[in-house]
Scaffold this motif. Structure first.
Motif, short mmCIF file in Angstrom:
data_model
loop_
_atom_site.label_atom_id
_atom_site.label_comp_id
_atom_site.label_asym_id
_atom_site.label_seq_id
_atom_site.Cartn_x
_atom_site.Cartn_y
_atom_site.Cartn_z
N THR A 221 51.47 14.10 24.81
CA THR A 221 50.26 13.36 25.18
C THR A 221 50.19 13.17 26.68
OG1 THR A 221 50.54 12.17 23.11
CG2 THR A 221 48.95 11.28 24.68
N THR B 86 43.50 9.59 30.34
CA THR B 86 43.86 8.44 29.51
C THR B 86 45.28 7.96 29.75
OG1 THR B 86 44.20 10.09 27.79
CG2 THR B 86 42.29 8.68 27.55
N SER C 296 38.41 12.33 25.55
CA SER C 296 39.60 11.48 25.58
C SER C 296 40.86 12.13 25.03
CB SER C 296 39.31 10.16 24.85
OG SER C 296 38.57 10.43 23.70
N ILE D 157 44.16 13.65 23.09
CA ILE D 157 45.17 13.14 22.18
C ILE D 157 45.75 11.81 22.64
CG2 ILE D 157 45.81 15.38 21.24
CD1 ILE D 157 48.11 15.50 23.20
N GLY D 158 45.30 11.30 23.77
CA GLY D 158 45.84 10.04 24.27
C GLY D 158 45.11 8.84 23.68
N ASN D 159 44.08 9.11 22.89
CA ASN D 159 43.34 8.01 22.29
C ASN D 159 43.05 8.38 20.85
OD1 ASN D 159 41.25 6.22 21.48
ND2 ASN D 159 40.90 5.75 23.64
N ALA D 160 43.86 7.81 19.94
CA ALA D 160 43.78 8.23 18.54
C ALA D 160 42.46 7.88 17.89
CB ALA D 160 44.92 7.59 17.76
N MET E 123 46.90 2.46 20.76
CA MET E 123 45.98 3.47 21.29
C MET E 123 46.38 4.87 20.82
SD MET E 123 44.51 3.72 25.11
CE MET E 123 45.51 4.90 25.95
N LEU E 124 47.68 5.07 20.65
CA LEU E 124 48.11 6.40 20.26
C LEU E 124 48.13 6.58 18.75
CD1 LEU E 124 51.00 7.04 22.81
CD2 LEU E 124 48.63 7.75 22.92
N ASP F 233 40.26 15.38 29.23
CA ASP F 233 41.42 15.18 28.37
C ASP F 233 41.19 15.77 26.97
OD1 ASP F 233 42.76 11.97 29.57
OD2 ASP F 233 42.95 14.03 30.28
N TYR G 193 49.00 16.39 28.55
CA TYR G 193 47.63 16.88 28.47
C TYR G 193 46.56 15.81 28.70
CZ TYR G 193 49.65 21.19 26.79
OH TYR G 193 50.36 22.36 26.70
N SER G 194 46.98 14.57 28.95
CA SER G 194 45.96 13.52 29.09
C SER G 194 45.94 12.91 30.48
CB SER G 194 46.23 12.42 28.06
OG SER G 194 46.32 12.96 26.78
#
Lengths: 109, 226, 278
Positions: free
Chosen positions: A78, A85, C168, C170-173, A26-27, C200, A81-82
């Motif tokens: 990550t 997600t 979404s 930076i947590g979902n590339a 996912m990253l 996000d 700031y997320s």
């Protein structure tokens, strides 16, 4: 040295390989450093369990802590700031966060 | 307000020839007073006013009944024909030396800010509707009394503006409706030639709300000055 | 209510006499009156205003002069939204304008030009207009004038602009890459591209964050993002989402602007925009 903690750590690391893979995907397949540390920790812990060697055991404990730390250092921005997600990689973080405690328990108790 | 009394009193106190004319601009067909028919024949707005004044003709006129589209146009009934809105007609007719001067005047002609379906006319004393303006065609002396009567309430001065064109439509009706203030105008070539307004007559447009006070003042003048 | 009377062509002192009579004949002494005058005819208006207890303001309106007479004591409403953040200002201004009679004005004081731009968007969207805008001392201001919202004209619209709502971050590339690759394609097709970063997605707006995203098959995300911005895509970041994450105006990537809820709503509700969510 109680082998139980090392076995639990091993189980967690196996589980973390899977959750780690899902998270890395996912990253964007980054976090190579952490993944490497995790796999290494897994191998050394297995070795410690099989050999019973105290030096190896200390090595394993060190690697386990390193695996946990590298997870955080690589994912920190990550995570910061997320809000929405981050539940997606919470399972992996939760698992590796268990390792430092088990690592210490594995050599001290 | 009962216009029957007001109309009668205005006529008598001033000694008017003919009746004051109630004029209303109707937004839609539904806005027309009940029982009113279209005017008997097509003509100009100034003629409709004269007819109501001198022969008691009541009726309404839509764009079709207005032969003079310029008059209808400034009142918001239909568009103003271009040759009038650019001033070129008045320039050619000789009113203005230059086209620019003509344009300057037509730009400043009072024009309705809203559009309307038809104009409605009736002698004031038998009007069955609330007028937007009351048009009075009078001699200068009668106009004097009217002016004095208007100023009697609050004092001040009167300013009237006109340009020698589109008098009964723009100056006497539109200007008064838009501003809510009486205006006096001297007629125009069209209205004087076509409708028989006498050489010694002038035209005033008065907001209906000022009439009660004007009547009172005229009565006072009649007592004091004879 | 505001009453506007066009009296062009009438010179002073008659313009003043007329104005005097108009005021005397007004039903509602609480109304503001505006006269549209030929230049020069505003002479004498001040005296008329003072006589009746009005305040006079004159300004240009095309070739004419607009003289505004306001009953004294009844000045233009003002609202100060400094210190408040999105969506507070837009909602507060929107509520006041909704209650204003047509023609009346409101002055809005804001700290930053971004907040002001958002309010401009909201004002225009509701059909009203902005008659003045600028800087005053240490803050920005605008003057809005209430107008009736015009009837929507149904039209066949060319959808030549694309809005990407990115939530979404930076947590979902995959979604992050898709956002900018999609933008690249849109721009190459001649479309106008706007990216709105919210929730996000705001994480992408902070300097240095996009560099954390990297897939082996593609270049680092911040490089791609920079390319897209330089190619003409507009990138907005939701003010509230940014604030939620501690991101301030100084932390933003070059070319990214803070925007408020009104901007987002306007982008979403404009039928000319094709909207996609990543």
């Amino acid at each position: 040295m109680n082998i139980t903690y090392q076995i639990i750590a091993l189980a967690i690391m196996f589980s973390a390989i899977v959750s780690g893979f899902i998270t890395f995907r996912m990253l964007g397949m980054k976090l190579a450093l952490h993944f490497g540390a995790l796999i290494l920790a897994l191998i050394v812990t297995l070795a410690a369990i099989l050999t019973g060697n105290i030096a190896v055991a200390y090595g394993a404990a060190l690697m386990q802590v390193l695996a946990a730390v590298t997870a955080y250092t690589q994912i920190w921005t990550t995570l910061k700031y997320s809000f929405q997600t981050s539940p997606g990689f919470a399972p992996h973080l939760a698992l590796v966060t268990m390792l430092p405690v088990l690592a210490v328990a594995g050599v001290m108790l | 307000m009962s216009y029957e009394k007001i109309g009668q009193e205005l006529k008598e106190l001033l000694g008017l020839r003919g009746s004051p004319v109630a004029v209303k601009l109707a937004k839609t067909g539904a806005d027309l007073p009940a029982g009113y028919q279209k005017v008997p024949e097509k003509s100009r707005h100034c003629q409709f006013v004269q007819n109501a004044r001198l022969t008691g003709t009541k009726g309404y006129a839509t764009l079709d009944e207005h032969m003079c589209k310029g008059g209808a146009g400034v009142m918001g009934i239909g568009p103003i024909p271009e040759h009038l809105s650019t001033g070129s007609t008045f320039h050619k007719l000789g009113n203005f030396r230059t086209a620019e001067g003509a344009l300057d005047t037509v730009s400043a002609i009072p024009k309705s800010t809203e559009s309307y379906y038809a104009s409605v006319y009736s002698p004031l004393e038998s009007a069955e509707f609330e007028p937007d303006v009351v048009v009075v065609i009078a001699t200068p002396k009668q106009a004097l009394r009217l002016s004095q009567a208007y100023l009697h309430e609050l004092g001040g001065r009167i300013s009237s503006d006109y340009s020698g064109i589109q008098s009964l439509c723009a100056d006497a009706v539109v200007a008064v409706i838009e501003r809510g203030v009486p205006n006096m105008t001297l007629g125009c070539n069209g209205s004087r030639k076509n409708t028989g307004i006498a050489d010694e007559e002038v035209i005033l447009g008065i907001p209906p709300r000022n009439l009660p006070a004007i009547i009172e003042a005229l009565k006072i003048f009649s007592e004091k000055w004879g | 209510m505001v009453k506007t009377i066009n009296v062009q062509g009438i010179r002073a002192p008659n313009s003043g006499i007329l104005a005097d009579n108009v005021i005397k004949n007004m039903d509602n002494s609480d109304e503001e009156i505006r006269f549209l005058l030929s230049p020069g005819a505003e002479v004498g208006m001040e005296a008329v205003a003072r006589k009746h207890g009005y305040t006079l303001e004159t300004s240009k309106s095309g070739d004419l002069i607009e003289a505004r007479l306001m009953p004294t004591g009844k000045t233009m409403q003002e609202i100060d939204v400094r210190g408040d953040f999105c969506p507070g200002p837009v909602i507060a201004v929107g509520n006041i304008i909704a209650a204003l009679p047509v023609g009346e004005r409101l002055k809005v004081k804001a700290a930053g030009s971004d907040t002001l731009e958002d309010i401009v968007m909201a004002v225009k969207s509701s059909g009203s207009g902005v008659v003045d805008q600028g800087v005053e001392g240490d803050h920005h201001y605008l003057i809005a004038e209430k107008a009736e919202k015009p009837e929507a004209v149904s039209a066949i619209v060319n959808r030549d602009s694309v809005v990407i709502a990115q939530s979404s971050g930076i947590g979902n590339a995959e979604r992050a890459y898709a956002t900018f690759l999609f933008s690249k394609v849109g721009l190459s097709m001649g479309k106008k591209v706007t990216i709105f970063l919210l929730m996000d997605g705001a994480g992408l707006a902070k300097k240095g964050n996009a560099a954390c995203v990297k897939h082996p098959e593609f270049e680092r995300l911040d490089v791609l993002m920079d390319e897209v911005i330089k190619a003409g895509a507009k990138v907005y970041v939701c003010e509230l989402s940014a604030k939620f994450r501690g991101i301030g105006p100084r932390d933003l990537v070059e070319g990214v602007r803070l925007a408020g809820a009104a901007t987002y709503l306007e982008l979403m509700s404009n039928p000319a925009n094709a909207v996609v969510n990543f």
